[in-house]
Design an enzyme around this catalytic site. Structure first.
Site, short mmCIF file in Angstrom:
data_model
loop_
_atom_site.label_atom_id
_atom_site.label_comp_id
_atom_site.label_asym_id
_atom_site.label_seq_id
_atom_site.Cartn_x
_atom_site.Cartn_y
_atom_site.Cartn_z
N TYR A 278 -78.31 -11.08 22.16
CA TYR A 278 -79.47 -11.95 21.38
C TYR A 278 -79.37 -13.47 21.46
O TYR A 278 -80.37 -14.10 20.74
CB TYR A 278 -79.61 -11.41 20.18
CG TYR A 278 -78.83 -11.32 19.03
CD1 TYR A 278 -78.31 -12.78 18.51
CD2 TYR A 278 -78.20 -10.14 18.75
CE1 TYR A 278 -77.24 -12.53 17.57
CE2 TYR A 278 -77.07 -10.25 17.81
CZ TYR A 278 -76.64 -11.66 17.14
OH TYR A 278 -75.74 -11.52 16.28
N GLU A 279 -77.98 -13.77 21.45
CA GLU A 279 -77.76 -15.48 21.63
C GLU A 279 -78.17 -15.88 22.73
O GLU A 279 -78.10 -17.22 22.88
CB GLU A 279 -76.23 -15.61 21.11
CG GLU A 279 -75.75 -14.89 19.92
CD GLU A 279 -74.05 -15.15 19.79
OE1 GLU A 279 -73.90 -16.23 19.52
OE2 GLU A 279 -73.62 -13.91 19.91
N HIS B 231 -73.21 -11.93 21.61
CA HIS B 231 -74.35 -10.86 21.49
C HIS B 231 -75.32 -11.38 22.73
O HIS B 231 -75.52 -12.35 22.93
CB HIS B 231 -74.95 -10.65 20.28
CG HIS B 231 -73.76 -10.38 18.99
ND1 HIS B 231 -73.12 -11.55 18.52
CD2 HIS B 231 -73.51 -9.21 18.70
CE1 HIS B 231 -72.39 -11.09 17.70
NE2 HIS B 231 -72.47 -9.80 17.71
N HIS C 276 -77.63 -10.74 6.48
CA HIS C 276 -76.49 -11.07 7.08
C HIS C 276 -75.43 -11.30 6.05
O HIS C 276 -74.32 -11.13 6.34
CB HIS C 276 -76.42 -12.42 8.01
CG HIS C 276 -75.30 -12.27 8.85
ND1 HIS C 276 -74.61 -11.44 9.71
CD2 HIS C 276 -74.33 -13.57 8.91
CE1 HIS C 276 -73.59 -11.93 10.13
NE2 HIS C 276 -73.23 -13.15 9.63
N SER D 112 -68.14 -8.89 12.84
CA SER D 112 -68.46 -9.85 11.77
C SER D 112 -67.47 -9.56 10.62
O SER D 112 -67.34 -8.23 10.05
CB SER D 112 -70.00 -9.52 11.42
OG SER D 112 -70.67 -9.73 12.32
N ALA E 48 -69.70 -4.60 12.39
CA ALA E 48 -70.47 -4.28 11.22
C ALA E 48 -71.64 -3.42 11.68
O ALA E 48 -72.16 -3.73 12.69
CB ALA E 48 -70.82 -5.33 10.50
N ASN F 177 -74.08 -1.91 5.26
CA ASN F 177 -75.10 -1.80 4.49
C ASN F 177 -75.94 -0.38 5.01
O ASN F 177 -75.50 0.00 6.03
CB ASN F 177 -76.30 -2.99 4.94
CG ASN F 177 -76.46 -2.86 6.44
OD1 ASN F 177 -75.63 -3.51 7.04
ND2 ASN F 177 -77.58 -2.61 6.98
N MET G 236 -75.54 -4.19 16.81
CA MET G 236 -75.94 -5.08 17.94
C MET G 236 -75.11 -5.58 19.04
O MET G 236 -75.06 -6.51 19.87
CB MET G 236 -76.60 -6.37 17.52
CG MET G 236 -77.88 -6.16 16.21
SD MET G 236 -78.30 -7.78 15.62
CE MET G 236 -79.44 -6.83 14.23
N SER G 237 -73.95 -4.68 19.01
CA SER G 237 -72.83 -5.08 19.96
C SER G 237 -72.02 -4.15 20.28
O SER G 237 -72.48 -2.93 20.57
CB SER G 237 -71.83 -6.20 18.99
OG SER G 237 -71.30 -5.21 17.97
N HIS H 290 -68.01 -15.17 12.75
CA HIS H 290 -67.28 -15.04 13.88
C HIS H 290 -66.55 -16.16 14.34
O HIS H 290 -67.03 -17.48 14.49
CB HIS H 290 -67.99 -14.66 15.13
CG HIS H 290 -68.67 -13.46 15.00
ND1 HIS H 290 -68.36 -12.42 15.94
CD2 HIS H 290 -69.68 -13.00 14.19
CE1 HIS H 290 -69.01 -11.35 15.57
NE2 HIS H 290 -69.92 -11.53 14.70
N1 HPA Z 1 -78.69 -2.85 11.65
C1 HPA Z 1 -78.41 -3.77 12.86
N2 HPA Z 1 -77.10 -4.34 13.11
C2 HPA Z 1 -76.41 -4.27 12.07
C3 HPA Z 1 -76.68 -3.61 10.53
C4 HPA Z 1 -77.94 -3.10 10.66
O1 HPA Z 1 -78.48 -2.53 9.42
N3 HPA Z 1 -75.78 -3.91 9.92
C5 HPA Z 1 -74.86 -4.76 10.37
N4 HPA Z 1 -75.17 -4.65 11.71
#
Ligand code: HPA
Length: 281
Positions: free
Chosen positions: A90-91, A88, A252, A34, A118, A240, A216-217, A65
């Site tokens: 989840y898609e 991912h 996001h 990302s 990310a 974050n 998540m990846s 992406h």
């Molecule tokens: N959690 C899960 N996936 C993420 C996060 C998060 O805080 N930040 C970027 N991808």
């Protein structure tokens, strides 16, 4: 899907890529997460192939992406294949599909795979914008890209994951960070399925379990690379603080904004790492 099917699907993509870039033999693969796709723009003599033009190649629906392969030469010399964007689970993709792009890269003959993402910072010593070398992972996503019949000609049924993130690559990442004076954290990446972010209680649990960053990846790609005997280096961009660690709501938008802010530092680290890696391959 029969295991021989998987190989023929991988090889169909490999053939398309070779048609589009005759004679190009990538030594390194790079999966850009990302907001981190800009690095590919630095490659020389680029060939761009949208995922849509590759048979069976899954396409990303996530903002940030781009969804294309960028082939080119790093510092004019090292042939590199990059993925701008990934898919991912989840898609809605099947586990084997999530691992498929990394398989294509490995099948092209790369000697090393660099995975980036990310991630949310769980370790309280981490700041937003930090980069983290991934030392190991926890697969809590609930799936594994190797589930299904195994093709022994691709890799073993039960691949070893003891050194999923190659120790020599990790040492080279540390060196690159030192030379470039980039602050580089280190830690364990935990992968969850998403797409909802975690609750504060989940983050406390994950910290107890030994995780430093959450996303998540990445894990499916690393498992596939281990299966195919390709060494991996991993870098997370801490976009974050994980849920419950700051007053800010997770979004996001924040993830993309931080990745964009960090992209130059990220590029410097990857550039130096690739230069050193190129000499060792
Ligand atoms: N959690 C899960 N996936 C993420 C996060 C998060 O805080 N930040 C970027 N991808």
């Amino acid at each position: 899907m029969a295991s021989s099917d998987l190989l023929s699907r991988i090889d169909a993509c490999v053939a398309t890529i070779r048609q589009r870039a005759p004679g190009f033999a990538p030594k390194v693969g790079l999966i850009l997460g990302s907001g981190l796709g800009a690095f590919a723009d630095s490659l020389a003599r680029r060939v761009v192939i949208p995922y849509a033009e590759l048979p069976d190649f899954p396409r990303s629906s996530v903002v940030g992406h781009a969804g294309q392969l960028v082939l080119g030469f790093h510092e004019g010399a090292l042939p590199v294949i990059t993925m701008q964007g990934r898919v991912h689970a989840y898609e809605g993709y099947q586990p084997w599909q999530v691992g498929f792009p990394a398989r294509v890269l490995c099948r092209l003959g790369i000697k090393g795979l660099i995975v980036t993402n990310a991630a949310g910072g769980i370790n309280t010593a981490f700041d937003v914008g930090d980069l983290m070398a991934i030392t190991d992972h926890l697969n809590l996503s609930g799936f594994n890209p190797l589930v299904g019949p195994n093709d022994d000609s691709i890799g073993p049924r039960f691949p070893d994951m003891s050194h999923a993130y190659d120790p020599a690559f990790l040492a080279m990442l540390r060196d690159a960070a030192a030379v470039e004076q980039v602050k580089l954290q280190e830690g364990v990446y935990v992968s969850l399925s998403g797409p909802s972010y975690e609750t504060p209680a989940e983050i406390r649990m994950l910290r107890t379990l030994g995780a430093d960053a959450v996303g998540m990846s990445t894990v499916p790609e690393v498992i596939v690379a281990a299966h195919m005997g390709v060494k991996v280096a991993g870098i997370s961009c801490i976009t974050n603080l994980a849920a419950g660690l700051s007053k800010q709501k997770l979004s996001h938008h924040e993830v993309s904004e931080t990745a964009d802010r960090v992209k130059d530092v990220f590029s410097r680290l990857v550039t130096r790492f690739l230069s050193n890696l190129g000499k060792s391959l």
